[in-house]
Design a protein around this motif. Structure first.
Motif, PDB file in Angstrom:
ATOM      1  N   LEU B 165      84.203  50.976  25.979  1.00  0.00           N
ATOM      2  CA  LEU B 165      83.094  50.745  25.050  1.00  0.00           C
ATOM      3  C   LEU B 165      82.101  49.751  25.640  1.00  0.00           C
ATOM      4  O   LEU B 165      80.886  49.981  25.615  1.00  0.00           O
ATOM      5  N   ILE B 166      82.614  48.636  26.181  1.00  0.00           N
ATOM      6  CA  ILE B 166      81.702  47.630  26.733  1.00  0.00           C
ATOM      7  C   ILE B 166      80.890  48.246  27.878  1.00  0.00           C
ATOM      8  O   ILE B 166      79.655  48.176  27.900  1.00  0.00           O
ATOM      9  N   THR B 169      78.514  51.112  26.706  1.00  0.00           N
ATOM     10  CA  THR B 169      77.340  50.660  25.965  1.00  0.00           C
ATOM     11  C   THR B 169      76.327  50.018  26.899  1.00  0.00           C
ATOM     12  O   THR B 169      75.122  50.214  26.739  1.00  0.00           O
ATOM     13  N   VAL B 170      76.826  49.260  27.878  1.00  0.00           N
ATOM     14  CA  VAL B 170      75.894  48.691  28.860  1.00  0.00           C
ATOM     15  C   VAL B 170      75.161  49.829  29.576  1.00  0.00           C
ATOM     16  O   VAL B 170      73.936  49.796  29.741  1.00  0.00           O
ATOM     17  N   THR B 173      72.628  51.345  27.292  1.00  0.00           N
ATOM     18  CA  THR B 173      71.488  50.453  27.082  1.00  0.00           C
ATOM     19  C   THR B 173      70.593  50.432  28.321  1.00  0.00           C
ATOM     20  O   THR B 173      69.363  50.379  28.195  1.00  0.00           O
ATOM     21  N   PHE B 174      71.199  50.503  29.496  1.00  0.00           N
ATOM     22  CA  PHE B 174      70.390  50.616  30.717  1.00  0.00           C
ATOM     23  C   PHE B 174      69.514  51.867  30.649  1.00  0.00           C
ATOM     24  O   PHE B 174      68.338  51.842  30.980  1.00  0.00           O
TER      25      PHE B 174
END
Lengths: 122, 492
Positions: B165-166, B169-170, B173-174
């Motif tokens: 997930l971390i 999501t990064v 978002t990128f």
């Protein structure tokens, strides 16, 4: 000086982005990671929204005497992105709760001790 | 209704099915609903591919013509990926029944709802012609997959899901940052429209940065070395059905999006010029092929072996892209499809082992080949396809990849492909050697052959590996048409 001031919104975005990203990487605590992720995402939202501002433009509502409007599209896009962000945070928090229940900790270094094979894989 | 009007239902069916499924009680009803919805989606995707081979299809939502509204735009490339997605999902479902009963003992409604959401998200990514829509669907499918992975029986599944997930999501978002830059510079989000407006602003640093953000973000989703760290744990601890589904589909879709951005949105003469994308992709592909295969050699858990092998296979697909030729692109699309078949069959095989024996650690699989001959023969045959021996699907795509590398004047790449394939012989061989050659430990509990409900779908999938190794008209034809459609860019 003018570059800094006229691009103020972007500097703010960059600062927030770095704060969030650092928080995400540097902290072993899962809740802090989630907070970092939230700040990181929010910085991108601000980038979109501030880019939609038209100098001298009013709020994008049709009315008499106003000819110039700010661009409403980024706001709408970010509304969707905020929903996505909230959903992500909710899932992340739910997982953190389950991890706390299963392992008794949400600190990364303690979790790695409980799980040596996985730590080697990371 | 024309085919362009029916086309969105391949996404809408699972999307609408998901909330209904979540409310269904028990174990049988949710599965039955999936059994209606997913094949329906496949039929529509198949019809779409058939039509899209001739000319791209377009559907404007709410009758707002693009670029104002959101439109689905489907050409041969994305129709091909859509058929792969829905096809794998359909083929997995009959097998899923038993396996999921084992992994998710009660109330399977939410589980299958997440599966439908993941499928809807992936289908949406492939169909859409709007870059922001890509982001939204990417997050729908990702969020659903985090939930699916967390269903794993091992408590480490939770950690794997959280780490995925971390990182996921990064990555997303990128991608969003990149899309934001594109929007700021051009004022549009429609892919075709972007392609028309980008050349005018191509000399700016903003566009360079946008491309870099998009590539890095998608590489995270794609699990391209060195951004692959989330993948091994996620595939290892997820329920067997989820491993099979995600391994066969999720990374392929990320690769498709990368191709779409490079070829349609930026156009190759822009994308490969403003950043040294070709050497970067080639280097990362080689690193992925060699390091993924190398790491697969030393894993104790057979699912983890396959996970590292997936990382290596992603390298093959990216290698085709890095060649920057039509032949390379064809090989890449072809391997996307064939690797979906291979990994689905292998993970189904291991899932069957897990169902019967409870563990897929190699040390615990000793001697199982004689107890479960049908399962392990299927695994061995699927392993041949992974290694790339004729007459399997894996051979076809490697053959095209090697030819593409030779055509591009880079014969040394062939050596890398062969070395990685040799390593595949070893890591697949290690699993089979333990199962067939080594004696069953005397204190091990008795294990029987798997039930027909698991064996039949598994053998069908293995059969597909051989069928598409012999009859390549559909796969090669569609991959070539897809490569042409991508190469033609916005004009095609």
């Amino acid at each position: 000086m003018t570059t800094i001031l006229s691009l103020f919104n972007y500097w703010a975005v960059i600062a927030l982005m770095m704060v969030g990203y650092y928080c995400l990487i540097a902290h072993g605590n899962m809740i802090k990671k989630i907070m970092g992720l939230g700040i990181f995402q929010t910085s991108v939202f601000i980038m979109f929204i501030s880019a939609g501002k038209v100098l001298g433009g009013s709020t994008p509502i049709l009315r008499e005497g106003v000819t110039e409007y700010s661009n409403p599209l980024p706001h709408v896009l970010i509304l969707t992105a905020i929903v996505v962000g909230i959903a992500t945070t909710a899932v992340a928090l739910a997982l953190a709760v389950r991890i706390q229940e299963a392992f008794g900790t949400i600190e990364d270094d303690q979790l790695s001790e409980a799980d040596p094979e996985d730590a080697a894989g990371q | 209704m024309t085919i362009a009007e029916i086309m969105p239902f391949s996404v809408l069916l699972p999307l609408i099915g998901a909330p209904v499924c979540a409310m269904l009680p028990g174990r049988r009803l949710p599965w039955l609903l999936c059994l209606i919805v997913v094949p329906g989606s496949l039929v529509i995707a198949g019809m779409t591919l058939d039509a899209a081979l001739d000319a791209p299809l377009q559907y404007a939502f709410g009758n707002w013509p693009p670029p104002i509204g959101i439109a689905y735009r489907v050409d041969a490339a994305n129709a091909f990926v859509a058929v792969l997605l829905a096809g794998i999902a359909t083929a997995l479902l009959p097998w899923a029944r038993r396996s999921v009963n084992d992994d998710v003992p009660d109330r399977q409604g939410p589980f299958y709802a997440l599966f439908l959401l993941a499928l809807a998200g992936l289908m949406g990514i492939t169909m859409t012609g709007d870059v922001f829509n890509v982001f939204v669907f990417l997050e729908i499918s990702s969020l659903a997959s985090y939930g699916l992975i967390a269903y794993g029986r091992d408590r480490r599944a939770l950690l794997a899901a959280f780490r995925y997930l971390i990182m996921g999501t990064v990555g997303a978002t990128f991608l969003l940052i990149g899309i934001g830059f594109l929007y700021i510079m051009t004022g549009t989000l429609n892919m075709v429209d972007l392609a028309e407006r980008l050349p005018a602003v191509a000399d700016t640093r903003t566009i360079d940065v946008a491309l870099a953000f998009i590539i890095v973000g998608l590489a995270l989703k794609l699990a391209l070395v060195p951004l692959h760290l989330w993948l091994p744990a996620a595939y290892t601890y997820a329920p067997s059905f989820v491993s099979a589904f995600l391994a066969a589909t999720a990374t392929k879709v990320a690769l498709y999006v990368m191709l779409r951005f490079i070829y349609t949105v930026f156009q190759p003469d822009l994308a490969f010029v403003i950043l040294p994308l070709a050497p970067i992709l080639l280097a990362l592909a080689l690193a992925a092929m060699l390091s993924g295969s190398w790491k697969a050699l030393f894993q104790e858990d057979a699912k983890r072996v396959l996970a590292y092998s997936s990382i290596a296979q992603i390298g093959y697909m990216v290698l085709g892209v890095g060649l920057v030729t039509a032949a390379g692109l064809t090989a890449s699309l072809l391997h996307m499809f064939n690797h979906g078949l291979i990994k689905a069959a292998l993970f189904m095989g291991l899932g069957t082992v897990a169902y019967q024996a409870g563990s897929v650690r190699i040390s615990r699989m000793r001697g199982l080949g004689r107890e479960m001959p049908w399962t392990f023969t299927a695994l061995a045959l699927a392993g041949l396809s992974l290694v790339g021996l004729p007459p399997t699907a894996g051979f076809i795509s490697k053959w095209y990849l090697i030819n593409a590398a030779l055509d591009a004047g880079q014969p040394w790449l062939v050596a890398a492909v062969l070395i990685a394939s040799l390593m595949a012989v070893v890591y697949v061989g290690r699993v089979l050697e333990a199962a067939f050659m080594q004696p069953r430990p005397t204190d091990a509990k008795a294990v029987h052959e798997a039930p027909l409900a698991l064996l039949l779908p598994l053998w069908l999938m293995v059969g597909a590996n051989f069928y598409f190794g012999l009859d390549t008209r559909l796969t090669v034809g569609a991959a070539e048409a897809g490569a042409r459609a991508l190469m033609a860019g916005s004009g095609g």
